[in-house]
Design a protein around this motif. Structure first.
Motif, PDB file in Angstrom:
ATOM      1  N   GLU A   1     -10.811  -7.654   8.818  1.00  0.00           N
ATOM      2  CA  GLU A   1     -11.352  -8.791   8.081  1.00  0.00           C
ATOM      3  C   GLU A   1     -10.740  -8.907   6.691  1.00  0.00           C
ATOM      4  O   GLU A   1     -11.189  -9.677   5.850  1.00  0.00           O
ATOM      5  CB  GLU A   1     -12.872  -8.696   7.980  1.00  0.00           C
ATOM      6  CG  GLU A   1     -13.384  -7.486   7.218  1.00  0.00           C
ATOM      7  CD  GLU A   1     -14.893  -7.526   7.044  1.00  0.00           C
ATOM      8  OE1 GLU A   1     -15.354  -7.480   5.895  1.00  0.00           O
ATOM      9  OE2 GLU A   1     -15.603  -7.633   8.070  1.00  0.00           O
ATOM     10  N   GLY A   2      -9.684  -8.114   6.442  1.00  0.00           N
ATOM     11  CA  GLY A   2      -8.956  -8.225   5.183  1.00  0.00           C
ATOM     12  C   GLY A   2      -9.586  -7.515   4.004  1.00  0.00           C
ATOM     13  O   GLY A   2      -9.174  -7.703   2.855  1.00  0.00           O
ATOM     14  N   ASP A   3     -10.593  -6.670   4.246  1.00  0.00           N
ATOM     15  CA  ASP A   3     -11.276  -5.948   3.168  1.00  0.00           C
ATOM     16  C   ASP A   3     -10.642  -4.577   2.995  1.00  0.00           C
ATOM     17  O   ASP A   3     -11.030  -3.600   3.639  1.00  0.00           O
ATOM     18  CB  ASP A   3     -12.769  -5.829   3.499  1.00  0.00           C
ATOM     19  CG  ASP A   3     -13.572  -5.240   2.346  1.00  0.00           C
ATOM     20  OD1 ASP A   3     -12.968  -4.888   1.317  1.00  0.00           O
ATOM     21  OD2 ASP A   3     -14.805  -5.132   2.481  1.00  0.00           O
ATOM     22  N   MET A   4      -9.650  -4.488   2.106  1.00  0.00           N
ATOM     23  CA  MET A   4      -8.882  -3.253   1.956  1.00  0.00           C
ATOM     24  C   MET A   4      -9.324  -2.415   0.747  1.00  0.00           C
ATOM     25  O   MET A   4      -9.211  -1.204   0.755  1.00  0.00           O
ATOM     26  CB  MET A   4      -7.389  -3.568   1.798  1.00  0.00           C
ATOM     27  CG  MET A   4      -6.846  -4.574   2.783  1.00  0.00           C
ATOM     28  SD  MET A   4      -6.966  -3.989   4.484  1.00  0.00           S
ATOM     29  CE  MET A   4      -6.244  -5.361   5.383  1.00  0.00           C
ATOM     30  N   LYS A   5      -9.808  -3.071  -0.280  1.00  0.00           N
ATOM     31  CA  LYS A   5     -10.019  -2.375  -1.546  1.00  0.00           C
ATOM     32  C   LYS A   5     -11.118  -1.321  -1.474  1.00  0.00           C
ATOM     33  O   LYS A   5     -10.978  -0.228  -2.028  1.00  0.00           O
ATOM     34  CB  LYS A   5     -10.336  -3.387  -2.650  1.00  0.00           C
ATOM     35  CG  LYS A   5      -9.137  -4.240  -3.034  1.00  0.00           C
ATOM     36  CD  LYS A   5      -9.470  -5.150  -4.210  1.00  0.00           C
ATOM     37  CE  LYS A   5      -8.241  -5.977  -4.609  1.00  0.00           C
ATOM     38  NZ  LYS A   5      -8.540  -6.885  -5.741  1.00  0.00           N
ATOM     39  N   ARG A   6     -12.234  -1.635  -0.804  1.00  0.00           N
ATOM     40  CA  ARG A   6     -13.342  -0.668  -0.801  1.00  0.00           C
ATOM     41  C   ARG A   6     -12.973   0.600  -0.048  1.00  0.00           C
ATOM     42  O   ARG A   6     -13.354   1.701  -0.453  1.00  0.00           O
ATOM     43  CB  ARG A   6     -14.600  -1.315  -0.225  1.00  0.00           C
ATOM     44  CG  ARG A   6     -15.192  -2.353  -1.149  1.00  0.00           C
ATOM     45  CD  ARG A   6     -16.580  -2.734  -0.743  1.00  0.00           C
ATOM     46  NE  ARG A   6     -16.625  -3.345   0.572  1.00  0.00           N
ATOM     47  CZ  ARG A   6     -17.752  -3.682   1.188  1.00  0.00           C
ATOM     48  NH1 ARG A   6     -18.917  -3.451   0.609  1.00  0.00           N
ATOM     49  NH2 ARG A   6     -17.727  -4.258   2.375  1.00  0.00           N
ATOM     50  N   ALA A   7     -12.216   0.437   1.042  1.00  0.00           N
ATOM     51  CA  ALA A   7     -11.756   1.625   1.755  1.00  0.00           C
ATOM     52  C   ALA A   7     -10.862   2.471   0.853  1.00  0.00           C
ATOM     53  O   ALA A   7     -10.893   3.709   0.905  1.00  0.00           O
ATOM     54  CB  ALA A   7     -11.011   1.216   3.016  1.00  0.00           C
ATOM     55  N   MET A   8     -10.078   1.810   0.018  1.00  0.00           N
ATOM     56  CA  MET A   8      -9.211   2.530  -0.914  1.00  0.00           C
ATOM     57  C   MET A   8     -10.046   3.346  -1.909  1.00  0.00           C
ATOM     58  O   MET A   8      -9.729   4.497  -2.216  1.00  0.00           O
ATOM     59  CB  MET A   8      -8.325   1.542  -1.669  1.00  0.00           C
ATOM     60  CG  MET A   8      -7.414   2.181  -2.709  1.00  0.00           C
ATOM     61  SD  MET A   8      -6.498   0.948  -3.679  1.00  0.00           S
ATOM     62  CE  MET A   8      -7.843   0.248  -4.653  1.00  0.00           C
ATOM     63  N   TYR A   9     -11.116   2.761  -2.392  1.00  0.00           N
ATOM     64  CA  TYR A   9     -11.964   3.475  -3.346  1.00  0.00           C
ATOM     65  C   TYR A   9     -12.564   4.732  -2.721  1.00  0.00           C
ATOM     66  O   TYR A   9     -12.671   5.786  -3.370  1.00  0.00           O
ATOM     67  CB  TYR A   9     -13.084   2.554  -3.844  1.00  0.00           C
ATOM     68  CG  TYR A   9     -12.608   1.318  -4.564  1.00  0.00           C
ATOM     69  CD1 TYR A   9     -11.433   1.325  -5.311  1.00  0.00           C
ATOM     70  CD2 TYR A   9     -13.320   0.117  -4.490  1.00  0.00           C
ATOM     71  CE1 TYR A   9     -10.982   0.185  -5.962  1.00  0.00           C
ATOM     72  CE2 TYR A   9     -12.880  -1.035  -5.150  1.00  0.00           C
ATOM     73  CZ  TYR A   9     -11.697  -0.989  -5.874  1.00  0.00           C
ATOM     74  OH  TYR A   9     -11.268  -2.119  -6.519  1.00  0.00           O
ATOM     75  N   VAL A  10     -12.951   4.619  -1.465  1.00  0.00           N
ATOM     76  CA  VAL A  10     -13.513   5.779  -0.765  1.00  0.00           C
ATOM     77  C   VAL A  10     -12.461   6.877  -0.628  1.00  0.00           C
ATOM     78  O   VAL A  10     -12.733   8.058  -0.848  1.00  0.00           O
ATOM     79  CB  VAL A  10     -14.031   5.376   0.637  1.00  0.00           C
ATOM     80  CG1 VAL A  10     -14.433   6.606   1.423  1.00  0.00           C
ATOM     81  CG2 VAL A  10     -15.207   4.434   0.507  1.00  0.00           C
ATOM     82  N   VAL A  11     -11.255   6.470  -0.274  1.00  0.00           N
ATOM     83  CA  VAL A  11     -10.180   7.443  -0.096  1.00  0.00           C
ATOM     84  C   VAL A  11      -9.885   8.174  -1.398  1.00  0.00           C
ATOM     85  O   VAL A  11      -9.675   9.396  -1.406  1.00  0.00           O
ATOM     86  CB  VAL A  11      -8.898   6.754   0.437  1.00  0.00           C
ATOM     87  CG1 VAL A  11      -7.720   7.715   0.404  1.00  0.00           C
ATOM     88  CG2 VAL A  11      -9.126   6.261   1.857  1.00  0.00           C
ATOM     89  N   ILE A  12      -9.866   7.449  -2.507  1.00  0.00           N
ATOM     90  CA  ILE A  12      -9.610   8.080  -3.804  1.00  0.00           C
ATOM     91  C   ILE A  12     -10.630   9.191  -4.060  1.00  0.00           C
ATOM     92  O   ILE A  12     -10.272  10.307  -4.454  1.00  0.00           O
ATOM     93  CB  ILE A  12      -9.668   7.036  -4.939  1.00  0.00           C
ATOM     94  CG1 ILE A  12      -8.480   6.069  -4.827  1.00  0.00           C
ATOM     95  CG2 ILE A  12      -9.659   7.718  -6.306  1.00  0.00           C
ATOM     96  CD1 ILE A  12      -8.554   4.905  -5.812  1.00  0.00           C
ATOM     97  N   ALA A  13     -11.893   8.883  -3.810  1.00  0.00           N
ATOM     98  CA  ALA A  13     -12.951   9.870  -4.045  1.00  0.00           C
ATOM     99  C   ALA A  13     -12.823  11.082  -3.124  1.00  0.00           C
ATOM    100  O   ALA A  13     -12.976  12.227  -3.551  1.00  0.00           O
ATOM    101  CB  ALA A  13     -14.311   9.213  -3.859  1.00  0.00           C
ATOM    102  N   THR A  14     -12.515  10.828  -1.834  1.00  0.00           N
ATOM    103  CA  THR A  14     -12.459  11.933  -0.880  1.00  0.00           C
ATOM    104  C   THR A  14     -11.209  12.799  -1.064  1.00  0.00           C
ATOM    105  O   THR A  14     -11.252  13.998  -0.789  1.00  0.00           O
ATOM    106  CB  THR A  14     -12.520  11.408   0.566  1.00  0.00           C
ATOM    107  OG1 THR A  14     -11.531  10.391   0.758  1.00  0.00           O
ATOM    108  CG2 THR A  14     -13.885  10.822   0.860  1.00  0.00           C
TER     109      THR A  14
END
Length: 454
Positions: free
Chosen positions: A160-173
């Motif tokens: 659905e084109g929502d890439m940014k929030r997944a990126m934020y999660v990856v940064i934290a993990t």
């Protein structure tokens, strides 16, 4: 926010690919740091641990590849329904994707726990090296559900084109993984097992956060209700017609890796394995930005295909290939020019210092294929976007086995080039297949445009 993402996917394809690729790129580079960080910390355990983890690499590729592949199936299916402006089917596709992630993780966990020891032994792992490999592999297998839902949910968000929030999660993990690695490996004395356990814990947290967004917070474009879930065979097939070939892409690469490990073990022993696996970590790390472009191409080409927009379909692939070519060239220059400095990341102890020249050789020869991979990777992912994952699988087989393996025999056993011959074969085989994949993609686009017009 999500409506803006959907609007972006339906808009100018060049803008969509660029804007979607950058956060995916950051996420994938950071995800690849799991492997890099593990390698750096495990290097302190000595050559045996490095080689043991190296034997697990092709199996890890299968596990991670299955989750990424099924995630790609979700991305393709959801984006095609979004392109066709069918919100209800996009919702149902998401529900079926979650169901597929769960069933697949259970089945694969059982299989790999059963076959891990004989499989590792078949690669040539024995003695203490085999023990180290099993110590590293077991937590990975037990935690497969974390990988499956982490990568799978990322695929749903990409659809659905929502890439940014997944990126934020990856940064934290990734930050968490960097903290847990030394804690588990050295402070708690878990050794190789600690490295994989840290990765599993980090992936699990990533999965939980994204599932919260999709199932509980419900602020995504897709809106699902699992209580009303009704199994749809045709929809499952729609997801799996991309998900299975995409997963098999990784399986083929893992089989190829197994063949490479066997050949390298015969030619260079544990020394050769340590060189290859260390260099391969950097190669796979460099592949991540190109994979990110391909992932953006899946979503945008899927939306264009669903809308039957031939112009957008062609522009999506062409821009993705151009973007990949430039980036692949830059990455190649970095790996070649800074090979010595990069090699010391995995050989910084007196016991492993002799690996540096070999790693440098690998980087300066095998990684030259990244230039052509820049146009080949978006092409392979383009096939997945239009629902023809089998084409992507075909070119993976050409690249990793049909072209490379015979070339290895040629350069090693005919020209007697030993490890150098293997590196040359990897370069030539991968580059040739990537160029052919691009050419075929342009042909397929013309064919699809004629279909739309009819």
């Amino acid at each position: 926010m999500t409506n803006k993402n959907v609007t972006l996917m339906r808009g100018e394809p060049e803008i969509a690919v660029k804007k979607l690729a950058i956060p995916i790129m950051i996420s994938m580079i950071l995800t690849a740091l799991y492997n890099i960080i593990d390698g750096i910390w495990v290097a302190g355990l000595g050559p045996t641990a490095i080689a043991g983890i190296g034997f697990v690499t092709p199996i890890f590729m299968v596990l991670n590849g299955a989750s990424v592949g099924l995630g790609n199936g979700a991305t393709s299916s959801i984006s095609r329904f979004i392109g066709a402006k069918n919100h209800e089917m996009a919702n149902k596709s998401t529900e079926h994707s979650l169901f597929i992630f769960l069933i697949s993780s259970v089945i694969l966990t059982v299989i790999f726990l059963i076959i891990q020891k004989p499989l590792l032994a078949s690669y040539g792992a024995n003695g203490q090296t085999l023990n180290e490999a099993i110590s590293y592999a077991t937590p990975l297998f037990l935690g497969l559900i974390a990988f499956m839902f982490s990568n799978g949910c990322s695929g749903i968000l990409r659809g659905e084109g929502d890439m940014k929030r997944a990126m934020y999660v990856v940064i934290a993990t990734v930050i968490l993984n960097a903290i847990l690695d030394p804690l588990f490996i050295y402070t708690l004395g878990l050794g190789s097992a600690g490295a994989s356990l840290a990765t599993i814990v980090s992936s699990a947290i990533s999965a939980v956060i994204m599932l919260y967004w999709i199932l509980i917070k419900k602020d995504t474009y897709v809106n699902i209700n699992l209580k009303k879930f009704k199994f749809d065979t045709n929809l499952t097939k729609d997801i799996l017609k991309v998900g299975i070939p995409s997963s098999l892409d990784m399986l083929i690469m893992a089989i190829a890796m197994s063949i490479f490990l066997i050949m390298i073990s015969k030619v260079g022993g544990d020394y050769g394995i340590a060189i290859f696996t260390s260099g391969q970590r950097l190669y796979l790390f460099a592949i991540m930005p190109l994979t990110a472009i391909g992932s953006a191409v899946i979503a945008v080409s899927g939306s264009a295909f669903g809308a039957k927009n031939g112009d957008y379909l062609s522009r999506t692939h062409k821009y993705g290939a151009k973007f990949g070519l430039v980036l692949g060239t830059v990455l190649t220059l970095i790996l070649v020019l800074f090979a010595n400095q990069l090699a010391t990341l995995f050989a910084y102890t007196p016991e492993t210092a002799n690996l540096v020249p070999g790693i440098v050789s690998y980087l300066q020869i095998a990684c030259l294929s990244l230039i052509a991979t820049g146009i080949g990777m978006p092409s392979n992912f383009f096939y997945q976007g239009i629902g023809k994952g089998i084409y992507s699988l075909m070119f993976t087989i050409l690249r990793e086995i049909i072209f490379v393996v015979p070339l290895i025999f040629l350069f090693v056993y005919i020209f007697n080039l030993d490890l150098i011959g293997i590196w040359i074969a990897l370069f030539i085989g991968r580059a040739t297949a990537s160029i052919l994949s691009y050419i075929f993609a342009r042909y397929e686009i013309k064919r699809q445009i004629k279909t739309f017009e009819n």
